[in-house]
Design a protein around this motif. Structure first.
Motif, PDB file in Angstrom:
ATOM      1  N   GLY A 191     -12.346  -5.626   5.922  1.00  0.00           N
ATOM      2  CA  GLY A 191     -11.219  -5.822   5.026  1.00  0.00           C
ATOM      3  C   GLY A 191     -11.641  -6.068   3.598  1.00  0.00           C
ATOM      4  O   GLY A 191     -10.797  -6.280   2.726  1.00  0.00           O
TER       5      GLY A 191
ATOM      6  N   GLU B 174     -10.007  -1.248   6.521  1.00  0.00           N
ATOM      7  CA  GLU B 174     -10.386  -0.023   7.220  1.00  0.00           C
ATOM      8  C   GLU B 174     -10.801  -0.405   8.632  1.00  0.00           C
ATOM      9  O   GLU B 174     -11.743  -1.183   8.814  1.00  0.00           O
ATOM     10  CB  GLU B 174     -11.565   0.656   6.515  1.00  0.00           C
ATOM     11  CG  GLU B 174     -11.214   1.428   5.273  1.00  0.00           C
ATOM     12  CD  GLU B 174     -12.370   2.285   4.791  1.00  0.00           C
ATOM     13  OE1 GLU B 174     -12.386   3.499   5.085  1.00  0.00           O
ATOM     14  OE2 GLU B 174     -13.273   1.735   4.136  1.00  0.00           O
TER      15      GLU B 174
ATOM     16  N   HIS C 281     -11.578   5.377  -0.048  1.00  0.00           N
ATOM     17  CA  HIS C 281     -11.207   3.972  -0.144  1.00  0.00           C
ATOM     18  C   HIS C 281     -12.244   3.117  -0.874  1.00  0.00           C
ATOM     19  O   HIS C 281     -11.883   2.185  -1.592  1.00  0.00           O
ATOM     20  CB  HIS C 281     -10.990   3.387   1.250  1.00  0.00           C
ATOM     21  CG  HIS C 281      -9.940   4.092   2.036  1.00  0.00           C
ATOM     22  ND1 HIS C 281      -8.616   4.109   1.673  1.00  0.00           N
ATOM     23  CD2 HIS C 281     -10.034   4.829   3.175  1.00  0.00           C
ATOM     24  CE1 HIS C 281      -7.923   4.814   2.548  1.00  0.00           C
ATOM     25  NE2 HIS C 281      -8.760   5.266   3.473  1.00  0.00           N
TER      26      HIS C 281
ATOM     27  N   GLN D 288      -5.777  -2.701   1.933  1.00  0.00           N
ATOM     28  CA  GLN D 288      -5.605  -2.532   3.376  1.00  0.00           C
ATOM     29  C   GLN D 288      -6.981  -2.436   4.014  1.00  0.00           C
ATOM     30  O   GLN D 288      -7.874  -1.780   3.473  1.00  0.00           O
ATOM     31  CB  GLN D 288      -4.809  -1.262   3.696  1.00  0.00           C
ATOM     32  CG  GLN D 288      -3.379  -1.268   3.205  1.00  0.00           C
ATOM     33  CD  GLN D 288      -2.513  -2.255   3.952  1.00  0.00           C
ATOM     34  OE1 GLN D 288      -2.781  -2.573   5.114  1.00  0.00           O
ATOM     35  NE2 GLN D 288      -1.486  -2.761   3.300  1.00  0.00           N
TER      36      GLN D 288
END
Length: 206
Positions: free
Chosen positions: A129, A108, A146, A106
């Motif tokens: 991405g 950010e 992430h 996904q």
């Protein structure tokens, strides 16, 4: 002092770096390789330093100008000249020295935080991405849950996956251009990031 800037889209310009340059009396020359500026003809030996900004393309795209930027990055390293990469620019540094840049599950997007090596949290603007693998020999500066978010390579190259140079107006323009409107952002949220960026610019280029 004259710094060479690679800009890759209308909405992701120098932002507050322009204010820093004016305050420090640093000249900037900006190229748009995405619009055909012939950067392969540039001579790194005649450049004092390099700043690579963000952009919507991937470093894995097969564009000649992306490869030409990576040659400039490696040449600056050999010459010991300073380089700052922001978002796409940081990914270009990573790829230039052989590490992987990969698509995230996904993207950010929007205001978020990153954590420094001392545990301090920093408010930043995310707009990416893809993420960077750890570059061998680099020093971790920032990360979050992430991805790797910032690094130093040797003592004269820094990459930030996030944006510190943005203003509230820039954030609105970036979101609008991508069809992803962003809510209002208080300038105070960005202030500390602007200070961190200015200190980084001082250390690299002055």
């Amino acid at each position: 002092m004259k710094l060479t800037v690679m800009q890759h889209t209308d909405t992701e310009d120098l932002g507050t770096i322009k204010d820093w340059a004016a305050d420090k009396q640093v000249d900037m020359v900006t190229y748009r390789p995405d619009q055909g500026d012939p950067i392969a003809q540039l001579n790194p030996a005649e450049m004092d330093g390099l700043i690579l900004l963000g952009g919507p393309m991937s470093v894995n795209d097969d564009f000649d100008w992306l490869a030409a930027e990576r040659i400039l990055i490696r040449s600056h390293n050999k010459l010991g000249r300073p380089v700052l990469g922001i978002c796409l620019g940081a990914q270009q540094i990573t790829k230039a020295f052989g590490a992987n840049v990969y698509r995230m599950p996904q993207p950010e997007e929007g205001i978020g935080t990153v954590r420094g090596t001392d545990g301090t949290l920093l408010n930043v603007f995310h707009w990416h991405g893809e993420a960077m693998s750890r570059l061998p020999g680099s020093t971790l500066l920032y990360e979050n849950e992430h991805a790797l978010q910032g690094f130093a390579y040797h003592d004269h190259i820094v990459g930030f996956q996030f944006h510190l140079e943005v203003t509230p107006d820039m954030i609105a323009e970036i979101g609008a251009a991508a069809g992803k409107p962003q809510g209002p952002v208080n300038l105070g949220i960005l202030d500390h990031g602007h200070q961190v960026l200015a200190a980084t610019l001082d250390r690299l280029f002055l």
